[in-house]
Design a protein around this motif. Sequence first.
Motif, mmCIF file in Angstrom:
data_model
loop_
_atom_site.group_PDB
_atom_site.id
_atom_site.type_symbol
_atom_site.label_atom_id
_atom_site.label_comp_id
_atom_site.label_asym_id
_atom_site.label_seq_id
_atom_site.Cartn_x
_atom_site.Cartn_y
_atom_site.Cartn_z
ATOM 1 N N GLY A 32 -37.932 -7.873 -30.689
ATOM 2 C CA GLY A 32 -36.519 -7.764 -31.011
ATOM 3 C C GLY A 32 -35.833 -9.112 -31.181
ATOM 4 N N HIS A 33 -34.829 -9.155 -32.024
ATOM 5 C CA HIS A 33 -34.019 -10.348 -32.286
ATOM 6 C C HIS A 33 -34.827 -11.494 -32.874
ATOM 7 C CE1 HIS A 33 -30.683 -8.437 -30.285
ATOM 8 N NE2 HIS A 33 -31.456 -8.210 -29.228
ATOM 9 N N GLY A 34 -35.929 -11.193 -33.597
ATOM 10 C CA GLY A 34 -36.704 -12.220 -34.293
ATOM 11 C C GLY A 34 -37.711 -12.961 -33.450
ATOM 12 N N ALA A 35 -37.928 -12.588 -32.219
ATOM 13 C CA ALA A 35 -38.901 -13.267 -31.360
ATOM 14 C C ALA A 35 -40.320 -12.855 -31.758
ATOM 15 C CB ALA A 35 -38.651 -12.929 -29.900
ATOM 16 N N LEU A 36 -41.271 -13.644 -31.341
ATOM 17 C CA LEU A 36 -42.678 -13.390 -31.623
ATOM 18 C C LEU A 36 -43.451 -13.427 -30.313
ATOM 19 C CD1 LEU A 36 -44.782 -13.373 -34.134
ATOM 20 C CD2 LEU A 36 -45.211 -15.689 -33.363
ATOM 21 N N ARG A 37 -44.337 -12.447 -30.124
ATOM 22 C CA ARG A 37 -45.155 -12.405 -28.909
ATOM 23 C C ARG A 37 -46.619 -12.423 -29.309
ATOM 24 N NH1 ARG A 37 -46.058 -7.339 -24.932
ATOM 25 N NH2 ARG A 37 -47.395 -6.812 -26.657
ATOM 26 N N TYR A 38 -47.398 -13.257 -28.642
ATOM 27 C CA TYR A 38 -48.837 -13.279 -28.897
ATOM 28 C C TYR A 38 -49.586 -13.323 -27.575
ATOM 29 C CZ TYR A 38 -48.863 -18.344 -28.042
ATOM 30 O OH TYR A 38 -48.744 -19.579 -27.472
ATOM 31 N N GLN A 39 -50.863 -12.961 -27.632
ATOM 32 C CA GLN A 39 -51.706 -12.989 -26.444
ATOM 33 C C GLN A 39 -52.684 -14.138 -26.561
ATOM 34 O OE1 GLN A 39 -53.891 -9.411 -25.684
ATOM 35 N NE2 GLN A 39 -54.427 -10.034 -23.610
ATOM 36 N N CYS A 40 -52.662 -15.021 -25.585
ATOM 37 C CA CYS A 40 -53.555 -16.176 -25.576
ATOM 38 C C CYS A 40 -54.997 -15.683 -25.415
ATOM 39 C CB CYS A 40 -53.177 -17.114 -24.440
ATOM 40 S SG CYS A 40 -54.302 -18.513 -24.261
ATOM 41 N N PRO A 41 -55.912 -16.069 -26.319
ATOM 42 C CA PRO A 41 -57.306 -15.623 -26.194
ATOM 43 C C PRO A 41 -58.065 -16.322 -25.063
ATOM 44 C CG PRO A 41 -57.057 -17.045 -28.099
ATOM 45 C CD PRO A 41 -55.683 -16.830 -27.543
ATOM 46 N N VAL A 42 -57.528 -17.394 -24.519
ATOM 47 C CA VAL A 42 -58.194 -18.120 -23.436
ATOM 48 C C VAL A 42 -57.843 -17.509 -22.087
ATOM 49 C CG1 VAL A 42 -58.437 -20.360 -22.299
ATOM 50 C CG2 VAL A 42 -58.230 -20.245 -24.783
ATOM 51 N N THR A 43 -56.540 -17.303 -21.827
ATOM 52 C CA THR A 43 -56.097 -16.820 -20.520
ATOM 53 C C THR A 43 -55.693 -15.354 -20.524
ATOM 54 O OG1 THR A 43 -53.823 -17.483 -20.962
ATOM 55 C CG2 THR A 43 -55.257 -19.117 -19.907
ATOM 56 N N ASN A 44 -55.616 -14.737 -21.706
ATOM 57 C CA ASN A 44 -55.201 -13.337 -21.883
ATOM 58 C C ASN A 44 -53.763 -13.074 -21.428
ATOM 59 O OD1 ASN A 44 -57.574 -12.406 -23.089
ATOM 60 N ND2 ASN A 44 -58.534 -12.123 -21.107
ATOM 61 N N SER A 45 -52.964 -14.108 -21.314
ATOM 62 C CA SER A 45 -51.561 -13.906 -20.951
ATOM 63 C C SER A 45 -50.718 -13.769 -22.221
ATOM 64 C CB SER A 45 -51.057 -15.077 -20.105
ATOM 65 O OG SER A 45 -51.159 -16.279 -20.833
ATOM 66 N N PHE A 46 -49.569 -13.135 -22.083
ATOM 67 C CA PHE A 46 -48.667 -12.933 -23.211
ATOM 68 C C PHE A 46 -47.611 -14.036 -23.219
ATOM 69 C CE2 PHE A 46 -50.412 -8.707 -22.609
ATOM 70 C CZ PHE A 46 -50.702 -8.349 -23.921
ATOM 71 N N ILE A 47 -47.351 -14.586 -24.406
ATOM 72 C CA ILE A 47 -46.375 -15.658 -24.570
ATOM 73 C C ILE A 47 -45.325 -15.176 -25.567
ATOM 74 C CG2 ILE A 47 -45.991 -18.012 -25.409
ATOM 75 C CD1 ILE A 47 -49.343 -17.108 -24.086
ATOM 76 N N LEU A 55 -40.188 -20.754 -34.731
ATOM 77 C CA LEU A 55 -40.327 -19.538 -35.526
ATOM 78 C C LEU A 55 -40.247 -19.836 -37.019
ATOM 79 C CD1 LEU A 55 -38.197 -17.130 -33.335
ATOM 80 C CD2 LEU A 55 -40.682 -17.059 -33.660
ATOM 81 N N ALA A 56 -39.443 -20.824 -37.404
ATOM 82 C CA ALA A 56 -39.337 -21.191 -38.821
ATOM 83 C C ALA A 56 -40.640 -21.793 -39.336
ATOM 84 C CB ALA A 56 -38.186 -22.163 -39.027
ATOM 85 N N THR A 57 -41.346 -22.560 -38.501
ATOM 86 C CA THR A 57 -42.613 -23.148 -38.923
ATOM 87 C C THR A 57 -43.731 -22.110 -38.971
ATOM 88 O OG1 THR A 57 -43.227 -23.779 -36.675
ATOM 89 C CG2 THR A 57 -42.021 -25.405 -37.978
#
Length: 79
Positions: A32-47, A55-57
């Motif tokens: 929501g509101h243009g944010a991006l969430r990904y899961q780190c493949p090393v630690t499996n935590s969500f960022i 976000l522009a880059t």
Amino acid sequence: MRFPTQGFGTMHSSVFGHAASAVRRAPATMRGHGALRYQCPVTNSFILVTDDATLATLAKTQPRLRCADCGEMHLLTHE
């Protein structure tokens, strides 16, 4: 001020440590509101990425991002 004897174009051999390794893929989803969430493949935590400049880059075709959790570069992919 004295400059080093090596030119600024000379790189130290330590910078090539991860050059031969493949960039790991990280599944990412828009939030929501243009944010991006990904899961780190090393630690499996969500960022959650909310910074407008970052976000522009990431609007490129193959967005790469230095992970805030593990410090490695990840290739963000759409889920």
